[in-house]
Structures are given as C-alpha cells and as structure tokens.
Design an enzyme around this catalytic site. Structure first.
Site, mmCIF file in Angstrom:
data_model
loop_
_atom_site.group_PDB
_atom_site.id
_atom_site.type_symbol
_atom_site.label_atom_id
_atom_site.label_comp_id
_atom_site.label_asym_id
_atom_site.label_seq_id
_atom_site.Cartn_x
_atom_site.Cartn_y
_atom_site.Cartn_z
ATOM 1 N N ARG A 16 -2.745 2.677 8.373
ATOM 2 C CA ARG A 16 -1.885 2.326 9.521
ATOM 3 C C ARG A 16 -0.466 2.847 9.303
ATOM 4 O O ARG A 16 -0.103 3.236 8.182
ATOM 5 C CB ARG A 16 -1.894 0.834 9.803
ATOM 6 C CG ARG A 16 -1.311 -0.044 8.739
ATOM 7 C CD ARG A 16 -1.517 -1.511 9.104
ATOM 8 N NE ARG A 16 -0.935 -2.400 8.130
ATOM 9 C CZ ARG A 16 0.307 -2.879 8.197
ATOM 10 N NH1 ARG A 16 1.107 -2.541 9.194
ATOM 11 N NH2 ARG A 16 0.759 -3.696 7.258
ATOM 12 N N TYR A 155 15.100 -3.867 -1.045
ATOM 13 C CA TYR A 155 14.414 -2.651 -0.562
ATOM 14 C C TYR A 155 15.184 -1.397 -1.014
ATOM 15 O O TYR A 155 14.576 -0.421 -1.494
ATOM 16 C CB TYR A 155 14.331 -2.742 0.962
ATOM 17 C CG TYR A 155 13.565 -1.653 1.671
ATOM 18 C CD1 TYR A 155 12.185 -1.570 1.572
ATOM 19 C CD2 TYR A 155 14.228 -0.733 2.488
ATOM 20 C CE1 TYR A 155 11.482 -0.589 2.257
ATOM 21 C CE2 TYR A 155 13.538 0.244 3.183
ATOM 22 C CZ TYR A 155 12.159 0.321 3.062
ATOM 23 O OH TYR A 155 11.464 1.293 3.747
HETATM 24 P P1 NDP Z 1 3.955 -0.546 7.972
HETATM 25 O O1 NDP Z 1 4.485 -1.923 7.780
HETATM 26 O O2 NDP Z 1 3.468 -0.111 9.281
HETATM 27 O O3 NDP Z 1 2.829 -0.258 6.876
HETATM 28 C C1 NDP Z 1 2.961 -0.666 5.559
HETATM 29 C C2 NDP Z 1 1.845 -0.029 4.768
HETATM 30 O O4 NDP Z 1 1.920 -0.436 3.408
HETATM 31 C C3 NDP Z 1 0.490 -0.421 5.293
HETATM 32 O O5 NDP Z 1 -0.314 0.726 5.327
HETATM 33 C C4 NDP Z 1 -0.006 -1.420 4.263
HETATM 34 O O6 NDP Z 1 -1.401 -1.359 4.131
HETATM 35 C C5 NDP Z 1 0.647 -0.911 3.001
HETATM 36 N N1 NDP Z 1 0.826 -1.944 1.998
HETATM 37 C C6 NDP Z 1 1.714 -2.957 2.021
HETATM 38 N N2 NDP Z 1 1.604 -3.703 0.902
HETATM 39 C C7 NDP Z 1 0.620 -3.133 0.168
HETATM 40 C C8 NDP Z 1 0.056 -3.415 -1.104
HETATM 41 N N3 NDP Z 1 0.473 -4.442 -1.843
HETATM 42 N N4 NDP Z 1 -0.935 -2.618 -1.557
HETATM 43 C C9 NDP Z 1 -1.376 -1.587 -0.819
HETATM 44 N N5 NDP Z 1 -0.873 -1.261 0.391
HETATM 45 C C10 NDP Z 1 0.110 -2.024 0.866
HETATM 46 O O7 NDP Z 1 5.134 0.391 7.469
HETATM 47 P P2 NDP Z 1 5.415 1.947 7.652
HETATM 48 O O8 NDP Z 1 4.201 2.684 7.996
HETATM 49 O O9 NDP Z 1 6.597 2.069 8.506
HETATM 50 O O10 NDP Z 1 5.883 2.263 6.155
HETATM 51 C C11 NDP Z 1 5.237 3.179 5.308
HETATM 52 C C12 NDP Z 1 6.218 3.575 4.218
HETATM 53 O O11 NDP Z 1 7.349 4.212 4.805
HETATM 54 C C13 NDP Z 1 6.758 2.379 3.436
HETATM 55 O O12 NDP Z 1 6.884 2.722 2.088
HETATM 56 C C14 NDP Z 1 8.136 2.173 4.045
HETATM 57 O O13 NDP Z 1 9.009 1.546 3.149
HETATM 58 C C15 NDP Z 1 8.536 3.601 4.348
HETATM 59 N N6 NDP Z 1 9.585 3.740 5.336
HETATM 60 C C16 NDP Z 1 9.390 3.317 6.644
HETATM 61 C C17 NDP Z 1 10.421 3.455 7.548
HETATM 62 C C18 NDP Z 1 10.298 3.017 8.976
HETATM 63 O O14 NDP Z 1 11.307 3.072 9.696
HETATM 64 N N7 NDP Z 1 9.138 2.616 9.458
HETATM 65 C C19 NDP Z 1 11.708 4.035 7.157
HETATM 66 C C20 NDP Z 1 11.786 4.443 5.785
HETATM 67 C C21 NDP Z 1 10.762 4.297 4.921
HETATM 68 P P3 NDP Z 1 -2.399 -2.510 4.672
HETATM 69 O O15 NDP Z 1 -1.693 -3.333 5.671
HETATM 70 O O16 NDP Z 1 -3.549 -1.754 5.192
HETATM 71 O O17 NDP Z 1 -2.731 -3.278 3.438
#
Ligand code: NDP
Length: 245
Positions: A16, A155
């Site tokens: 996702r 963060y």
């Molecule tokens: P989402 O909240 O949409 O997704 C978070 C993702 O992290 C999910 O795929 C989730 O998988 C996974 N995840 C969370 N905790 C765990 C865990 N303990 N083990 C394995 N998987 C985990 O966030 P984004 O898609 O926006 O973020 C993706 C990356 O991009 C992150 O590292 C975020 O910090 C970074 N980022 C995002 C920004 C933004 O504006 N959106 C800006 C800058 C950086 P699942 O739920 O399937 O377990």
C-alpha cells in the site's frame, strides 16, 4: 529487455501507499517481488492480484520488519527461496507525531524501531547474498530527516539516521558492488498524510515549488531509476522528491 528483468526485489510495506507504487513500477519492469505486510495477507489480496497481472512472481510475507527475529526467521528464508535479494527497498515507516515536551518514550521508540532499526534488520539479513549479486539498496527517508520539522523529532531523527546509515553503507559496500541510496520524499498523498486538514494541506502546498502534493508513483519512478542499471554510478546519494519544498 525490461529494466529489472528477474531481479528479486524485497519491498517492505510493498502492498500500500508509496510501497505499492514501487511494487507496481518494479513488476512492470519484470522484477520478481517479495513484499512484506503487518496486516492479514487477505487485506492485500487485491494489490497482489494487480501485481501478478504483470505476469511476474509475487510473494507476500507477514512480518513486522522492526522485529529482528521475524526478519531472520520469515523474510530471509522467503528471500533465499527466491534465490536471494538483488534489490532491497526499505519503505516501511510510521509516524507518531507530537511536540518533544509531550512525546512519550513509546512514541519515540516505536518510530525509531520501524523507521530506522528495521533497516538494520533487513540489510543485516539480506546483505550477504546481495553482495554476490551486485545488489542495490534503496532507503525511503524523508525531507524531514534533512530539514527537521516541529512535532516530528522522533521521525526526523529516524530518517536522518537512515540517511547516515545509507551514506556509510554506500562507502562500506561499494567495493563489493552493492549500491545504497536514499530517497527523501516531501508531501506525498497516502494514508500517512490523510490526517491533514484542508488548511494544513493548503499551507504545505503553498510552500512547494510545484504547488501540489506528490503522487506515490512519482516517488516510485525515482526508486525504479535507483534500482536499475541506469543508476550504475549513483551510490550514497539522497535524492529529494519534494517538488521543491
Ligand atoms: P503509509 O502509512 O501509507 O504506509 C506505511 C507502510 O509501512 C505500509 O506499507 C505498512 O505496511 C508499512 N509498515 C508500517 N509499519 C511496518 C512494520 N512494522 N513492518 C513492516 N511494514 C510496516 O505511508 P507511505 O506510503 O506514505 O510511506 C511509505 C514510506 O515513505 C515511509 O517510510 C514514510 O516515512 C515515507 N515518506 C512518506 C511521505 C508522505 O508524505 N507520505 C513523505 C516522506 C517519506 P502494512 O500496513 O501493510 O503493514
């Protein structure tokens, strides 16, 4: 020949948000995918079906990547069964925002575990085989890890740590042919940024050169470049994907 033909690509949180967009971009270019989720795999059935439609192998494992034992006992054997990882994308991340004076130890620890320690876990587990395959590691950091952001000390610290890890690993593993790079996204529309009010989003957007939020696919394109041989001389880089924030 596709850009990532048959490359075994481990993408944490690949079903996702930004992770799914990266999975789609990699699947389209012929990569074989090993994805992780912390949710019941049935919740990702639609995403997996969409990815398999590209005609490539897609495996999903339920792993908390912050848990070293789970990474070693579940993710590593799954990667080995596919022949070992060529590409590792550390995408999993969470936020637990709050001002420092009110930040609980749990909020600090949770974010450091998922946004930084997890990268140690996956790299440590997968690196030995990646060395033999001239692999590529891509760590999804954040512009907040470079610029800082009030309310996100945990963060920002984790993402700055991830950048330090990447730059050091690039020097350490470069001689073995493994490239390590970071992407620092800005404001990208996913569930992570869904909580923002219209006013807050408009305030962010007014500070972005391109005057809009980014799409997960726009981050995925940078990841695809870094994973491919097109980036064969890119190592230790931090590519900002912020629209000029
Ligand atoms: P989402 O909240 O949409 O997704 C978070 C993702 O992290 C999910 O795929 C989730 O998988 C996974 N995840 C969370 N905790 C765990 C865990 N303990 N083990 C394995 N998987 C985990 O966030 P984004 O898609 O926006 O973020 C993706 C990356 O991009 C992150 O590292 C975020 O910090 C970074 N980022 C995002 C920004 C933004 O504006 N959106 C800006 C800058 C950086 P699942 O739920 O399937 O377990």
């Amino acid at each position: 020949m596709k850009l990532l033909e048959n490359k075994v690509s481990v993408i944490t949180g690949g079903v996702r948000g930004i992770g799914l967009a990266i999975s789609v971009a990699f699947a389209r270019e012929g990569a074989r995918l090993l994805l992780t989720t912390t949710r019941h795999p049935e919740r990702s059935a639609e995403a997996i079906e969409r990815l398999r439609a590209y005609g490539t192998e897609v495996q999903l494992v339920e792993v908390d990547v912050a848990d070293q034992a789970a990474v070693n006992n579940v993710l590593l054997p799954a990667a080995d069964a596919m022949g070992g990882a060529d590409i590792l994308v550390n995408n999993a991340g969470i936020t637990r925002d709050g001002l420092m004076l009110r930040m609980s130890e749990d909020a600090w620890d949770d974010v450091l575990r998922v946004d930084l320690k997890a990268a140690y876990n996956t790299i440590h587990a997968l690196l030995p085989k990646m060395m033999r395959k001239q692999g590529a590691i891509i760590n999804i950091a954040s512009i907040v890890g470079i610029e800082g952001n009030a309310g996100q000390c945990n963060y920002a610290a984790a993402k700055a740590g991830l950048i330090g890890l990447s730059r050091s690993l690039a020097k350490e593993m470069g001689p073995k042919g493994v490239r390590t790079n970071c992407i620092a996204p800005g404001y990208i529309l996913t569930e992570m940024t869904d909580f923002m009010s219209e006013t807050m989003a408009a305030d962010y957007i007014s500070k972005i050169g391109l005057r809009r939020a980014g799409k997960p696919e726009e981050v995925a394109n940078v990841a695809l470049f870094l994973a491919s041989d097109m980036a064969s001389y890119v190592n230790g880089a931090v590519i900002e994907c912020t629209g000029a924030m």
